[in-house]
Design an enzyme around this catalytic site. Structure first.
Site, PDB file in Angstrom:
ATOM      1  N   GLU A  86     108.997  10.805  32.885  1.00 15.06           N
ATOM      2  CA  GLU A  86     107.773  10.004  32.719  1.00 15.06           C
ATOM      3  C   GLU A  86     106.565  10.874  33.076  1.00 15.06           C
ATOM      4  OE1 GLU A  86     109.296   7.264  35.529  1.00 15.06           O
ATOM      5  OE2 GLU A  86     107.901   7.873  37.115  1.00 15.06           O
TER       6      GLU A  86
ATOM      7  N   LYS B  23     103.360  12.515  34.897  1.00 10.16           N
ATOM      8  CA  LYS B  23     102.914  12.674  36.280  1.00 10.16           C
ATOM      9  C   LYS B  23     101.429  12.341  36.277  1.00 10.16           C
ATOM     10  CE  LYS B  23     102.891  16.018  40.087  1.00 10.16           C
ATOM     11  NZ  LYS B  23     101.699  15.477  40.662  1.00 10.16           N
TER      12      LYS B  23
ATOM     13  N   ASP C 127      97.675  11.781  37.157  1.00 10.03           N
ATOM     14  CA  ASP C 127      96.783  12.575  37.993  1.00 10.03           C
ATOM     15  C   ASP C 127      95.707  11.664  38.582  1.00 10.03           C
ATOM     16  OD1 ASP C 127      95.670  14.700  39.211  1.00 10.03           O
ATOM     17  OD2 ASP C 127      94.798  15.585  37.414  1.00 10.03           O
TER      18      ASP C 127
ATOM     19  N   TYR D 234     105.433   3.357  39.813  1.00  8.35           N
ATOM     20  CA  TYR D 234     106.596   4.058  39.267  1.00  8.35           C
ATOM     21  C   TYR D 234     107.789   4.196  40.204  1.00  8.35           C
ATOM     22  CZ  TYR D 234     103.639   7.547  41.538  1.00  8.35           C
ATOM     23  OH  TYR D 234     102.838   8.199  42.419  1.00  8.35           O
TER      24      TYR D 234
ATOM     25  N   LYS E  66     104.931  20.880  36.192  1.00  7.64           N
ATOM     26  CA  LYS E  66     103.464  20.962  36.153  1.00  7.64           C
ATOM     27  C   LYS E  66     102.961  21.623  34.872  1.00  7.64           C
ATOM     28  CE  LYS E  66     101.223  20.781  39.835  1.00  7.64           C
ATOM     29  NZ  LYS E  66     100.382  19.737  40.469  1.00  7.64           N
TER      30      LYS E  66
ATOM     31  N   CYS F  19      56.904  20.175  31.857  1.00 10.41           N
ATOM     32  CA  CYS F  19      57.852  19.400  31.060  1.00 10.41           C
ATOM     33  C   CYS F  19      58.046  20.066  29.698  1.00 10.41           C
ATOM     34  CB  CYS F  19      57.322  17.978  30.870  1.00 10.41           C
ATOM     35  SG  CYS F  19      58.316  17.036  29.701  1.00 10.41           S
TER      36      CYS F  19
ATOM     37  N   CYS G 208      56.379  17.341  27.044  1.00 10.05           N
ATOM     38  CA  CYS G 208      54.952  16.975  27.004  1.00 10.05           C
ATOM     39  C   CYS G 208      54.067  17.970  27.758  1.00 10.05           C
ATOM     40  CB  CYS G 208      54.748  15.563  27.537  1.00 10.05           C
ATOM     41  SG  CYS G 208      54.936  15.473  29.321  1.00 10.05           S
TER      42      CYS G 208
ATOM     43  N   CYS H   7      59.509  14.940  35.210  1.00  8.56           N
ATOM     44  CA  CYS H   7      58.236  14.803  34.505  1.00  8.56           C
ATOM     45  C   CYS H   7      57.722  13.411  34.858  1.00  8.56           C
ATOM     46  CB  CYS H   7      58.471  14.906  33.000  1.00  8.56           C
ATOM     47  SG  CYS H   7      57.080  14.338  32.028  1.00  8.56           S
TER      48      CYS H   7
ATOM     49  N   CYS I  54      55.252  10.477  28.269  1.00 10.85           N
ATOM     50  CA  CYS I  54      56.021  11.611  27.718  1.00 10.85           C
ATOM     51  C   CYS I  54      56.994  11.078  26.666  1.00 10.85           C
ATOM     52  CB  CYS I  54      56.767  12.302  28.847  1.00 10.85           C
ATOM     53  SG  CYS I  54      58.003  13.486  28.281  1.00 10.85           S
TER      54      CYS I  54
HETATM   55  S1  IVH Z   1     107.671   9.800  42.124  1.00  9.08           S
HETATM   56  C1  IVH Z   1     109.634   9.568  46.377  1.00  9.08           C
HETATM   57  N1  IVH Z   1     106.505   9.576  39.803  1.00  9.08           N
HETATM   58  O1  IVH Z   1     102.774  13.116  42.293  1.00  9.08           O
HETATM   59  C2  IVH Z   1     109.004  10.150  45.173  1.00  9.08           C
HETATM   60  N2  IVH Z   1     105.269  10.576  41.569  1.00  9.08           N
HETATM   61  O2  IVH Z   1     102.972  15.775  43.459  1.00  9.08           O
HETATM   62  C3  IVH Z   1     107.829   9.400  44.708  1.00  9.08           C
HETATM   63  N3  IVH Z   1     102.956  11.161  40.961  1.00  9.08           N
HETATM   64  O3  IVH Z   1     103.193  12.100  45.619  1.00  9.08           O
HETATM   65  C4  IVH Z   1     107.049  10.130  43.690  1.00  9.08           C
HETATM   66  N4  IVH Z   1     103.062  10.461  38.883  1.00  9.08           N
HETATM   67  O4  IVH Z   1     101.623  10.702  44.095  1.00  9.08           O
HETATM   68  C5  IVH Z   1     106.393  10.013  41.076  1.00  9.08           C
HETATM   69  N5  IVH Z   1     105.577   9.246  37.698  1.00  9.08           N
HETATM   70  C6  IVH Z   1     105.459   9.666  38.956  1.00  9.08           C
HETATM   71  C7  IVH Z   1     104.278  10.235  39.443  1.00  9.08           C
HETATM   72  C8  IVH Z   1     104.215  10.690  40.763  1.00  9.08           C
HETATM   73  C9  IVH Z   1     102.290  11.012  39.816  1.00  9.08           C
HETATM   74  C10 IVH Z   1     102.379  11.768  42.178  1.00  9.08           C
HETATM   75  C11 IVH Z   1     102.798  11.108  43.448  1.00  9.08           C
HETATM   76  C12 IVH Z   1     103.449  12.210  44.261  1.00  9.08           C
HETATM   77  C13 IVH Z   1     102.833  13.428  43.666  1.00  9.08           C
HETATM   78  C14 IVH Z   1     103.648  14.653  43.923  1.00  9.08           C
END
Ligand code: IVH
Length: 707
Positions: A134, A136, A138, A247, A348, A442, A445, A460, A465
């Site tokens: 799934e 990650k 941000d 999640y 990552k 400016c 003007c 300005c 203007c």
């Molecule tokens: S699982 C016990 N799933 O990424 C494990 N984390 O760099 C729980 N994060 O601390 C984490 N998306 O804040 C999980 N789909 C996802 C995530 C996710 C973002 C964050 C989370 C974690 C950090 C680690």
């Protein structure tokens, strides 16, 4: 939340301490007092329904402090005196997570993922493992607790063991339901991890708003989300449109066995994917739609790179993927290290950066006269977007970054959205570089620019203007102001240049005959424009106030002002002190409002607008309460048997919620009685609408009225 002993018992116990006001003499009394203080902290922060005044709390708190000063050996780490920022008026309460929030191990390429897969299979003693992958997200990580189907607590990650209690703010996140029927699975208490995000759209809108106000923009949606969660004003949190993705279930407490064995109780999920489905079915936004399962790591690796290629098309920011072992029994077998679970790993994505040349700097004048330098770059593609110009904010920023014309610069889409200059590369200077000179006049003007003390922005101050006049009109007609459809920046500029429009009242005096024959203006578009302009006269007062573009007056302040008055011109009679009595209005904003309304030209313009037929009166509906349901919308349908519709609607409004007229994506909760028809059908097709029975509605509302 302490439901036992009952609230009245807490009140009695508190009453005794307040009567006697004696410093605890033994450990038993000490622990009683600590319990009472903790209860009141929760009543204040978690439920937002304080049962004692701040002064009373302070009295009790000081008794505890005194006892601990006299007997230092009595101090325990969980004492209310040991909290960071434990004053009731500042900061957030620190709370412990039920289960520590661990981080994730990182991987960066296929080889890392292959190594991890090998370890998982070895430790799990299995030749093949099913994975669930799934995004990650941000954003800012949070943990939420539902107890008896209600959202009772939300906390930031903090140090992983303890975080800040942000329950009140989290209640403003529209897709985080206050009510989620986990009892269907026999669950009494559930702790869930997730991420709070600001979507790319919400972030851009928000930054545009900051730029307009001459404020420093936020670097990326992650910072914006984290910062918003820590705001003192939940209503402002609501306006910033955060979203929560959940999640991971970290803890579950089930009801006693009787309920668990009932034939109606749904089975507990056995895989991570099924757990995401359960969260979704309970009404939480889990990444069930984005998640995908694979029978081997090759499939996972392939999917991760496919997702990375498509990341720019997502409405929110992700910084990688998370690969999780799917069967939950295997999670137990694999366990965790002190830092991270062994059953999951983050993959990552690579950072998005590019190098280009800074060719020249243009100075743009905004509605408030703020002069913003914009760097023009050799076009370069970054994360699928061609970047050729970047705001470099103000003179100070230019100095800090040591930028020169002709420099080679590294740019990045911060948070992968807004491009910014990360650094200049002075080692590549060849002598052809020139300093960036901020103009004294400016650029539009030519009047002399001014900078207020303590501000970074040059302005300005010539109200005539062209740049300001045009930008003011553009703001007036914009979506959040008078919302005059089909009248945007281009049209306003064109009309101004053709002398068809010179100021805001002029919008309502356009000679439509003169538009005939203009390029791009057929009969239909002229009719549409006229209809939109006419319709805007009836807009609620707060939109007009916002549209006037008074410095420091954003939508929030405009709404607060509209609630305080009956007629727009009442504002000219309010002193700075009176204005400061309005919530959230400080001296700077109050002075700016007072200055606007003491200016004869401005008053003349307002009279003029009124004569042209604009609404300057407050509507009744502009008086809204603030409460648990602020920002949430409701609609009732079908035959209601538990309560009268009008009573229920009044309850919603009292708690700060709003009643909508129909089913649309703006609706949060549809409460259905018996024989519900088309509204229910329509609502079922919109996944963000929570459908509640009458009883479930009472559960939601009861929470607000308990005390
Ligand atoms: S699982 C016990 N799933 O990424 C494990 N984390 O760099 C729980 N994060 O601390 C984490 N998306 O804040 C999980 N789909 C996802 C995530 C996710 C973002 C964050 C989370 C974690 C950090 C680690």
């Amino acid at each position: 939340m302490e439901d036992s002993p009952s609230t009245s018992q807490w009140k009695n116990r508190t009453g005794l301490w307040l009567q006697q006001l004696e410093v605890p003499k033994n450990l038993e009394d000490l622990s009683d007092l600590k319990e009472i203080l903790r209860f009141h902290e929760k009543a204040y922060y978690v439920r937002n329904i304080p049962l004692i005044s701040d002064a009373e709390y302070d009295l009790l708190f000081n008794l505890l402090k005194k006892a601990e000063q006299e007997n230092p050996e009595w101090v325990t780490p969980d004492s209310p005196t040991q909290r960071v920022g434990n004053s009731l008026n500042e900061g957030f309460v620190t709370v412990s997570h039920l289960v520590p929030m661990l981080s994730l191990e990182n991987s960066y390429d296929a080889a890392d993922l292959n190594d991890w897969d090998r370890k998982v299979r070895e430790l799990g003693k299995t030749s093949s493992v099913e994975y669930c992958v799934e995004p990650k997200f941000d954003g800012a990580s949070i943990s939420v607790i539902y107890e008896n189907d209600r959202l009772v607590r939300s906390a930031t990650r903090g140090d992983g063991v303890e975080g800040d209690d942000i329950t009140m703010n989290s209640r403003q996140i529209k897709n985080l339901p206050l009510y989620a029927p986990f009892s269907k699975w026999g669950i009494q208490t559930i702790e869930i991890r997730g991420e709070v995000l600001m979507t790319k759209n919400a972030f851009n809108t928000f930054n545009a708003h900051l730029i307009e106000k001459g404020l420093q923009v936020l670097a990326n949606p992650r910072n914006a989300a984290a910062g918003t969660l820590r705001m003192k004003d939940p209503a402002e949190v609501g306006r910033r449109k955060l979203e929560a993705f959940l999640y991971h279930v970290s803890e579950v407490l089930i009801f006693p066995e009787t309920t668990q064995n009932s034939p109606e109780t749904l089975p507990m999920p056995e895989t991570h994917f099924a757990m995401l489905q359960m969260l979704w079915e309970a009404g939480l936004r889990s990444p069930v739609a984005e998640a995908k399962t694979f029978q081997n790591i090759e499939g996972v690796i392939d999917w991760c790179s496919q997702f990375e290629a498509g990341r720019d098309d997502l409405p929110y920011e992700i910084d990688g993927m998370v690969v999780k072992v799917n069967p939950l029994t295997l999670h137990e077998r694999l366990g965790m290290t002190t830092h991270h679970p062994r059953w999951a790993i983050a993959y990552k994505f690579k950072a998005r950066q590019a190098t280009t040349r800074l060719r020249l700097v243009e100075f743009q004048v905004g509605r408030t006269g703020a002069v913003t330098p914009v760097a023009k770059l050799d076009p370069v593609s970054i994360g699928g977007v061609t970047v050729s110009s970047i705001s470099i904010h103000n003179e100070e920023y230019i100095r800090e970054k040591d930028l020169m014309l002709g420099d080679t610069v590294t740019i990045e889409r911060a948070g992968d959205v807004i491009p910014q200059i990360v650094r200049t590369l002075p080692e590549l200077r060849d002598g052809s570089q020139n300093p960036i000179v901020f103009p004294k006049e400016c650029p539009v003007c030519e009047s002399v620019l001014f900078k207020e003390e303590g501000e970074a922005v040059w302005r300005c101050v010539n109200v005539e203007c062209k740049a300001q006049v045009v930008e003011k009109m553009v703001h007036f007609v914009s979506k959040d102001a008078l919302d005059i459809k089909s009248f945007g920046e281009q049209q306003v500029k064109k009309f101004y240049d053709l002398n068809l429009l010179k100021d805001i009242p002029g919008i309502y005096q356009i000679d439509y005959d003169q538009l005939k024959g203009l390029e791009g203006f057929g009969k239909k578009s002229i009719d549409n424009l006229q209809t939109a302009i006419e319709a805007s006269k009836k807009q609620p007062l707060h939109r007009l106030i916002y549209g006037l573009g008074i410095r420091h007056v954003g939508e929030t302040t405009a709404k607060a002002l509209a609630q305080r008055i009956e007629h727009l011109l009442d504002l000219k009679d309010l002193t700075v002190e009176q204005l400061m009595e309005i919530e959230d209005i400080g001296p700077k904003v109050a002075t700016s409002i007072a200055a606007f309304f003491s200016n004869e030209q401005n008053l003349e313009m307002l009279h003029h607008l009124e004569n042209l037929g604009l609404n300057l009166l407050r509507e009744k509906s502009e008086k809204t309460a603030d409460g648990l349901l602020t920002g949430r919308t409701f609609l009732f349908t079908g035959t209601l048997t538990e309560f009268k519709r009008s009573d229920a609607e009044a309850m919603v409004e009292k708690a700060g919620g709003q009643i909508l007229g129909g089913v649309s994506s703006k609706l949060n909760y549809l409460v259905v009685g018996s024989d519900a028809g088309s509204k229910l059908e329509k609502a079922r097709k919109i996944p963000t609408i929570r459908i509640l029975t009458e009883q479930e509605f009472l559960n939601v509302i009861a929470y607000d009225q308990e005390n």
